[in-house]
Design an enzyme around this catalytic site. Structure first.
Site, mmCIF file in Angstrom:
data_model
loop_
_atom_site.group_PDB
_atom_site.id
_atom_site.type_symbol
_atom_site.label_atom_id
_atom_site.label_comp_id
_atom_site.label_asym_id
_atom_site.label_seq_id
_atom_site.Cartn_x
_atom_site.Cartn_y
_atom_site.Cartn_z
ATOM 1 N N ASP A 1 -20.452 0.141 10.356
ATOM 2 C CA ASP A 1 -20.019 0.762 11.618
ATOM 3 C C ASP A 1 -21.216 1.427 12.294
ATOM 4 O O ASP A 1 -22.376 1.085 12.028
ATOM 5 C CB ASP A 1 -18.852 1.732 11.330
ATOM 6 N N ASP A 2 -20.936 2.364 13.139
ATOM 7 C CA ASP A 2 -21.940 3.044 13.960
ATOM 8 C C ASP A 2 -23.101 3.579 13.116
ATOM 9 O O ASP A 2 -22.898 4.049 11.996
ATOM 10 C CB ASP A 2 -21.220 4.221 14.654
ATOM 11 N N ARG B 1 -18.810 11.990 25.049
ATOM 12 C CA ARG B 1 -19.453 11.797 23.738
ATOM 13 C C ARG B 1 -20.978 11.668 23.927
ATOM 14 O O ARG B 1 -21.606 10.853 23.278
ATOM 15 C CB ARG B 1 -18.894 10.555 23.054
ATOM 16 N N LYS C 1 -17.294 -5.479 15.591
ATOM 17 C CA LYS C 1 -16.319 -4.506 16.106
ATOM 18 C C LYS C 1 -16.892 -4.003 17.428
ATOM 19 O O LYS C 1 -17.943 -3.368 17.451
ATOM 20 C CB LYS C 1 -16.167 -3.366 15.098
ATOM 21 N N TRP C 2 -16.200 -4.321 18.517
ATOM 22 C CA TRP C 2 -16.710 -4.053 19.870
ATOM 23 C C TRP C 2 -16.032 -2.793 20.389
ATOM 24 O O TRP C 2 -14.866 -2.827 20.764
ATOM 25 C CB TRP C 2 -16.398 -5.252 20.759
ATOM 26 N N ASP C 3 -16.785 -1.710 20.414
ATOM 27 C CA ASP C 3 -16.206 -0.404 20.728
ATOM 28 C C ASP C 3 -16.503 -0.002 22.177
ATOM 29 O O ASP C 3 -17.330 -0.623 22.854
ATOM 30 C CB ASP C 3 -16.804 0.641 19.765
ATOM 31 N N ASN D 1 -16.308 3.946 23.938
ATOM 32 C CA ASN D 1 -15.808 5.273 23.583
ATOM 33 C C ASN D 1 -15.733 6.303 24.693
ATOM 34 O O ASN D 1 -15.702 7.495 24.413
ATOM 35 C CB ASN D 1 -16.657 5.833 22.431
ATOM 36 N N CYS E 1 -11.986 -2.340 20.114
ATOM 37 C CA CYS E 1 -11.856 -0.937 19.734
ATOM 38 C C CYS E 1 -12.242 -0.118 20.952
ATOM 39 O O CYS E 1 -13.089 -0.542 21.749
ATOM 40 C CB CYS E 1 -12.818 -0.631 18.580
ATOM 41 N N ASP F 1 -7.894 5.746 15.824
ATOM 42 C CA ASP F 1 -8.792 6.458 14.907
ATOM 43 C C ASP F 1 -8.001 7.301 13.914
ATOM 44 O O ASP F 1 -8.572 7.844 12.973
ATOM 45 C CB ASP F 1 -9.762 7.357 15.699
HETATM 46 C C1 GLA Z 1 -14.948 5.181 17.587
HETATM 47 C C2 GLA Z 1 -14.162 4.193 16.762
HETATM 48 C C3 GLA Z 1 -14.344 4.499 15.300
HETATM 49 C C4 GLA Z 1 -15.797 4.428 14.954
HETATM 50 C C5 GLA Z 1 -16.596 5.364 15.842
HETATM 51 C C6 GLA Z 1 -18.082 5.175 15.637
HETATM 52 O O1 GLA Z 1 -14.416 6.446 17.511
HETATM 53 O O2 GLA Z 1 -12.822 4.224 17.110
HETATM 54 O O3 GLA Z 1 -13.603 3.599 14.524
HETATM 55 O O4 GLA Z 1 -16.256 3.110 15.085
HETATM 56 O O5 GLA Z 1 -16.311 5.152 17.211
HETATM 57 O O6 GLA Z 1 -18.827 6.021 16.440
#
Ligand code: GLA
Length: 729
Positions: A367-368, A444, A477-479, A481, A525, A547
């Site tokens: 992930d991130d 964020r 996983k394409w986010d 935020n 996402c 989340d």
């Molecule tokens: C969002 C996503 C989480 C995670 C974080 C990473 O909040 O929903 O699942 O990937 O970003 O910063």
């Protein structure tokens, strides 16, 4: 034939397996809606009586006998300027800035197959579907405006789709100030509107309200479909239940801002509409230009909400989702986010992969935190270069190490965003959406890149390719935020276009990634489930649902999500306890049931910290998931309880041929010593018998559905159950 046109009556009839949709061109050339309901034949124009009751309402100039008013008439595409004072689908300004249009029937065409939309996702048809498209063009000659209404009929799915193309065919500029994709005018009935509302980490809770005189609306002004409101709604009889009553739904195949409206008028008629957010929207069309109103999927049920969901699950799973993952079992994942957040190295991930392999897990998702200077959520977005020091090599190197453990590798990206503290922003500050002279609003600590610009998209595509071309990444996983606040693009000819063009840009980028890497599995996402919509599902067959991974809350979130979306799309992971979001502790068994019978399954915790007992439990869960996965992905889904109201939360999957079922339950509330709870499955084959897990006594399907399946007598909170029922014979 799904589509028929009765020329003398100027009547269009659209038929699916069990529904009929009918409209007609009236004597003034207006396109009136007559009916959407149970399959019916003949001219249903008799249903429309109010036109004659126009009273003090406005008439078209030529209507000398005052017997017609658009303010009363049920319409297919209501527009401002014709005397209809209800909420319009179209609001347009002419070249001189004046409001007012008058759209009348110009022509129509029936085409085989299902239309597609330039630059936008839409449901598609396959050979054998018998799909047809109806195009009806309405025109306002004075303005030089044409609106092509598109209707797609997917007969076997009981789905009718709608979209519209607005064209400037005149000599002057037109500006579209509001554009809805679909309108449904129902001449009679007392209705509830169900929308799916929430917030970050608590998405899509059904909210059911009476539609009274006046307007009810929800939507998103965020540039994304949003955690707060989902672009999906159901209009239903006030007494409609899961299994009884009439219901109509609209699902927007679009991932940007939207507007969903329901309005009861002075004559107790109800109008429901779905389309583009009209907030910061003002779209100029120069001569020759056009604008597409994205698709809306519509379905109707005369048998309650369950049938609406079944129809939508089927069509979204099979005719919106695309590519090799559409019908394939998805990998069981372990995601590094709740396991380590930003605090990982390549070695730590390999350790996680090793443990995951022992437990039978298929893929590690990093992930991130793997790129640029991304050591926390204040920096680094936009620099999609691996942090080789942290990873101990490139992403491809890590993939090789993870592959050696027997797992595939997935990575997290958030391509639409940029941190001010990033090389990309330092080099191209003008690539972020921001209003000149105004400090941009941070979300964020990040800004939104201007995806309406081709050069920005090209850069992002290049950066993503630089990682993906090296191989080894099987999943992304394409986010996304944050919401868009500062709606200003340096290159836009008009700022009223930006939010819409941003979404087209997003689809362009996603489309390019999909075409270059056709086998890549993309998970959508957006701050959890903030972009859980049918538009994203055309690119990403699964979406991170929320989340919030607390199993108790997930029962509610997944319940709400199930109304409009198939379980194949629902990312559902087991996380550690006490839960990071709620602080609640739920036994691993129940966490497993909620996630594995929730959808695309995985884990989101540090597996290396688990004791032997938990490891054994997880091994069992992964093995059990492989058994139930086809049913969860493709079975008919039944909501057997209301999580916020009932002490036992129960749901069920049934194979389309009734040969097997999976009944799931989690006890959420216990009083005293408790009483035996009975879960009543639905959808079993009447007259047949079933056995639990293929052994034990034969149980009558009718008795099971009538009186239920008893859970153990004294349940403790969060005791969980999963019964596989197999039809005997
Ligand atoms: C969002 C996503 C989480 C995670 C974080 C990473 O909040 O929903 O699942 O990937 O970003 O910063």
């Amino acid at each position: 034939m799904p589509l028929s046109f009765d020329a003398p009556a100027r009547l269009f009839t659209l038929s699916t397996a069990s529904t009929t949709y009918q409209m007609k061109v009236d004597r003034h050339g207006y396109l009136l809606h007559l009916y959407y309901g149970t399959r019916a034949s003949g001219d249903l124009g008799y249903l429309v009586t109010h036109c004659a009751l126009s009273g003090m309402s406005g008439q078209p100039h030529e209507d000398a006998d005052r017997t017609f008013s658009l303010d009363v008439a049920p319409q297919e595409f209501p527009f401002q300027g014709g005397g209809d004072m209800r909420s319009p689908a179209l609001l347009v300004r002419g070249a001189d800035g004046t409001f007012g249009c008058d759209l009348r029937y110009a022509r129509h065409e029936v085409r085989p197959g299902k239309y597609s939309l330039p630059g936008l996702p839409a449901a598609y048809a396959e050979a054998g579907d018998g799909a047809e498209t109806l195009s009806v063009t309405l025109a306002d000659e004075r303005l030089g405006l044409e609106v092509e209404l598109l209707y797609g009929v997917l007969p076997a799915f009981d789905v009718i789709t709608r979209a519209a193309v607005v064209r400037n065919v005149g000599a002057g500029r037109l500006t579209v100030e509001k554009l809805q994709s679909a309108c449904l005018d129902l001449v009679s009935g007392n209705f509830d509107l169900i929308t799916f509302d929430g917030r970050h980490a608590m998405e899509r809770r059904p909210s059911r309200r009476h539609v009274e005189n006046g307007a009810l609306s929800v939507g998103s002004r965020r540039g994304m479909s949003s955690n707060q409101y989902n672009p999906f709604m159901i209009l239903c009889d006030r007494d409609a239940t899961e299994t009884a009553g009439r219901a109509w739904s609209m699902s927007f195949v679009y991932s940007g801002g939207f507007l969903a409206e329901a309005e009861r008028d002075q004559f107790e008629q109800t109008r429901a509409q779905m389309g583009l957010d009209d907030g910061l929207f003002s779209y100029p069309l120069e001569p020759g230009e056009s604008l597409v109103a994205p698709e809306v999927l519509m379905t109707y049920s005369s048998a309650g909400l369950e049938k609406i969901s079944h129809n939508l699950h089927r069509v979204i799973r099979r005719r919106v989702c695309r590519g090799p993952w559409r019908d394939a079992p998805r990998p069981v994942l372990v995601n590094s986010w709740e396991a380590c957040y930003f605090d990982f190295t390549g070695d730590r991930l390999v350790e996680l992969a090793r443990r995951a392999a022992d437990l039978g897990i298929d893929m590690l998702v990093m992930d991130d935190g793997w790129f640029g200077s991304r050591s926390d959520d204040r920096r680094g977005l936009g620099d999609w270069r691996p942090n080789v020091e942290k990873l101990g090599g490139t992403v491809a190197d890590l993939a090789r190490r993870v592959n050696e453990c027997g797992l595939g590798l997935g990575i997290w990206v958030e391509p639409e965003m940029v941190s001010e503290d990033s090389d990309l922003f330092r080099a191209h500050p003008d690539w972020a959406l921001s209003v000149p002279g105004k400090d941009p609003v941070l979300g964020r600590d990040q800004l939104v890149l201007d995806l309406s610009r081709a050069d920005v998209r090209d850069n992002l595509f290049g950066q993503l390719c630089a990682v993906l071309d090296q191989g080894g990444v099987e999943y992304v996983k394409w986010d996304c935020n944050r919401s868009i606040v500062d709606v200003h693009s340096r290159l836009a000819s008009d700022q009223g276009k930006v939010l819409y063009d941003y979404v087209l840009g997003l689809y362009d980028l996603l489309g390019r990634v999909r075409s270059r890497y056709p086998d890549l599995l993309i998970e959508g996402c957006s701050a959890g489930g903030g972009r859980f919509d049918a538009g994203m599902l055309a690119y990403a067959p699964q979406i991170w649902t929320s989340d919030n991974t607390d199993a108790r809350n997930r029962l509610t979130i997944q319940y709400g999500t199930s109304f409009g979306y198939p379980c194949s799309a629902v990312g559902a992971h087991v996380s550690a306890c006490p839960n990071e979001t709620t602080g609640r502790t739920v036994p691993l068994d129940a966490r497993g049931v909620v996630a594995m019978a929730g959808g695309a399954f995985g884990y989101e915790l540090d597996l290396t910290k688990l004791g032997d007992r938990d490891c054994e439990l997880i091994k069992g869960q992964v093995a059990a998931y492989r058994q139930i996965e086809p049913l969860v992905r493709e079975g008919l889904y039944y909501r057997l309880s209301v999580p916020e109201e009932d002490d036992v939360c129960a749901w069920e999957f049934v194979a389309e041929d009734g040969s097997e079922a999976l009944v799931c339950a989690v006890v959420t509330h216990v009083d005293g010593y408790g009483v035996t709870s009975y879960v009543r499955p639905r959808g079993l084959t009447p007259g047949a018998a079933y056995r639990v897990e293929g052994s034990g006594p034969e149980l009558s399907a009718d008795a099971l559905m009538d009186m239920g399946l008893p859970l153990s007598a004294s349940c403790s909170p969060y005791e969980s159950f999963m019964y596989r029922l197999e039809r005997v014979g």
